[in-house]
Design an enzyme around this catalytic site. Structure first.
Site, PDB file in Angstrom:
ATOM      1  N   THR A  62      -8.713  48.883  96.856  1.00 19.15           N
ATOM      2  CA  THR A  62      -7.961  48.447  97.913  1.00 19.15           C
ATOM      3  C   THR A  62      -7.261  47.169  98.082  1.00 19.15           C
ATOM      4  O   THR A  62      -6.564  46.691  99.151  1.00 19.15           O
ATOM      5  CB  THR A  62      -8.626  49.036  99.243  1.00 19.15           C
ATOM      6  OG1 THR A  62      -9.870  48.355  99.199  1.00 19.15           O
ATOM      7  CG2 THR A  62      -8.988  50.546  99.249  1.00 19.15           C
ATOM      8  N   TRP A  91      -3.628  51.567 108.410  1.00 17.97           N
ATOM      9  CA  TRP A  91      -4.113  50.307 108.860  1.00 17.97           C
ATOM     10  C   TRP A  91      -5.581  50.785 109.377  1.00 17.97           C
ATOM     11  O   TRP A  91      -5.881  50.682 110.625  1.00 17.97           O
ATOM     12  CB  TRP A  91      -3.246  50.345 110.070  1.00 17.97           C
ATOM     13  CG  TRP A  91      -1.946  49.761 110.018  1.00 17.97           C
ATOM     14  CD1 TRP A  91      -1.308  49.869 108.910  1.00 17.97           C
ATOM     15  CD2 TRP A  91      -0.958  49.295 110.819  1.00 17.97           C
ATOM     16  NE1 TRP A  91       0.291  49.623 109.130  1.00 17.97           N
ATOM     17  CE2 TRP A  91       0.261  48.992 110.341  1.00 17.97           C
ATOM     18  CE3 TRP A  91      -0.984  48.919 112.389  1.00 17.97           C
ATOM     19  CZ2 TRP A  91       1.389  48.634 111.120  1.00 17.97           C
ATOM     20  CZ3 TRP A  91       0.001  48.364 112.793  1.00 17.97           C
ATOM     21  CH2 TRP A  91       1.215  48.015 112.169  1.00 17.97           C
ATOM     22  N   GLN A 140     -15.554  51.220 104.639  1.00 15.05           N
ATOM     23  CA  GLN A 140     -15.537  51.480 106.155  1.00 15.05           C
ATOM     24  C   GLN A 140     -15.386  53.252 106.489  1.00 15.05           C
ATOM     25  O   GLN A 140     -16.482  53.526 107.258  1.00 15.05           O
ATOM     26  CB  GLN A 140     -13.933  51.298 106.771  1.00 15.05           C
ATOM     27  CG  GLN A 140     -13.725  49.733 106.512  1.00 15.05           C
ATOM     28  CD  GLN A 140     -12.364  49.271 107.312  1.00 15.05           C
ATOM     29  OE1 GLN A 140     -12.362  49.210 108.227  1.00 15.05           O
ATOM     30  NE2 GLN A 140     -11.363  49.080 106.220  1.00 15.05           N
ATOM     31  N   TYR A 192      -0.577  48.734  94.192  1.00 14.82           N
ATOM     32  CA  TYR A 192      -1.528  49.440  95.038  1.00 14.82           C
ATOM     33  C   TYR A 192      -0.959  50.802  95.556  1.00 14.82           C
ATOM     34  O   TYR A 192      -1.407  51.951  95.282  1.00 14.82           O
ATOM     35  CB  TYR A 192      -1.990  48.895  96.339  1.00 14.82           C
ATOM     36  CG  TYR A 192      -2.919  49.506  97.214  1.00 14.82           C
ATOM     37  CD1 TYR A 192      -4.114  50.161  96.873  1.00 14.82           C
ATOM     38  CD2 TYR A 192      -2.107  50.024  98.564  1.00 14.82           C
ATOM     39  CE1 TYR A 192      -4.752  51.031  97.703  1.00 14.82           C
ATOM     40  CE2 TYR A 192      -2.919  50.833  99.511  1.00 14.82           C
ATOM     41  CZ  TYR A 192      -4.122  51.153  98.957  1.00 14.82           C
ATOM     42  OH  TYR A 192      -4.966  51.981  99.802  1.00 14.82           O
ATOM     43  N   ALA A 213     -12.099  53.760  96.484  1.00 15.47           N
ATOM     44  CA  ALA A 213     -10.658  53.244  95.915  1.00 15.47           C
ATOM     45  C   ALA A 213     -10.541  51.663  95.771  1.00 15.47           C
ATOM     46  O   ALA A 213     -11.236  50.963  96.186  1.00 15.47           O
ATOM     47  CB  ALA A 213      -9.458  53.679  97.077  1.00 15.47           C
TER      48      ALA A 213
END
Length: 281
Positions: free
Chosen positions: A64, A152, A12, A127, A62
């Site tokens: 995630t 978020w 993202q 995590y 990462a």
């Protein structure tokens, strides 16, 4: 021309940086997916960094998968700790500016006030543990690095809560959303711009910073805002997290205090609704 390496290029944040990159032609941008920069293979990673020879690294890559990490601990730690340690060491030895992205999941959720950068960390899932270990290694190997904790995250790209809600609200008459986990969303495009603002700034103040959009809400309230902007007729019900068990525990409160990054880099942080609207344009 300075060269910026962006890891996690297809995620993202990496995708939002690629949208902004053409507006900053003074940099040579290298967008590296997992084939070009392999965070899971440390020997290969070292040689890849040497080949690319960047001046600036945005480490957006990462592991995630929060629930999957419970059963893939070794892989989560290799990517979120060992690879970060190697990148930080490389950046220190080669005078490379490093911005590393971390998470609100380094906290246990027991706070009732917005968490600043000095707040006690105590992750409650694998995590979060792997990301905290990565933070510690990052600052130990390179005291000049910048770490941005965020929460978020959503975007027009990749998989995220907003896109899931949009899909479910079109497919179903009603949905249940957890109403007892409190925090604030982060529009990845806003965070991408902040990262560029930092490297464009005349000052570089190392350390940990928090960044999310403004607002203190639950996932349920976030879903209601998505319903509002999308004009969906689906009914949204709030439920407790105990009614929606997950493999990994989530912090019940992880609202981030953004005072430090606003002050040091003179940033204005948009309200989450202001940014969420952009997804529906």
């Amino acid at each position: 021309m300075k060269k910026i390496l962006v890891t996690g290029a297809t995620g993202q944040l990496g995708s939002e940086l690629s949208v902004l990159a053409p507006s900053y032609p003074q940099y040579e941008w290298i967008f590296a997916d997992r084939n070009k920069v392999t965070l899971g293979n440390l020997k290969l990673l070292q040689s890849q960094l040497e080949d690319i020879n960047p001046d600036i690294i945005f480490n957006c890559g990462a592991y995630t998968a929060v629930d999957k990490a419970e059963s893939e601990r070794d892989l989560a730690f290799r990517i979120n700790h060992e690879a970060v340690k190697l990148i930080a060491k490389y950046s220190a030895e080669n005078n490379v500016k490093l911005i590393h992205i971390s998470t609100d999941y380094v906290f246990d959720g027991s706070s009732s006030i917005a968490l600043n950068e000095e707040a006690k960390t105590n992750p409650i899932n694998v995590y979060g543990e792997s990301k905290l270990t990565g933070e510690i290694a990052c600052l130990k190997e390179n005291r000049e690095s910048i770490i941005i904790r965020t929460s978020w995250v959503y975007s027009k790209f990749g998989n995220n809560f907003v896109k899931t809600m949009q899909r479910l609200m079109q497919e179903r008459d009603e949905i249940n959303v957890v109403n007892d986990q409190i925090g604030s969303p982060t529009y990845a495009a806003d965070l991408a711009k902040v990262m560029i603002d930092i490297i464009e700034s005349p000052k570089w103040i190392s350390g940990i910073y928090n960044y999310s959009n403004e607002g203190e809400i639950s996932w349920y309230e976030f879903a209601l805002s998505i319903k509002e902007f999308g004009g969906y007729s689906c009914k949204v019900w709030g439920i407790s997290s105990s009614s929606y068990p997950t493999l990994a525990k989530r912090p019940s409160f992880s609202l981030l205090d953004k005072a430090k990054i606003k002050s040091v880099y003179n940033l204005e942080v948009p309200n989450y609704k202001e940014s969420l609207k952009k997804i529906f344009v």
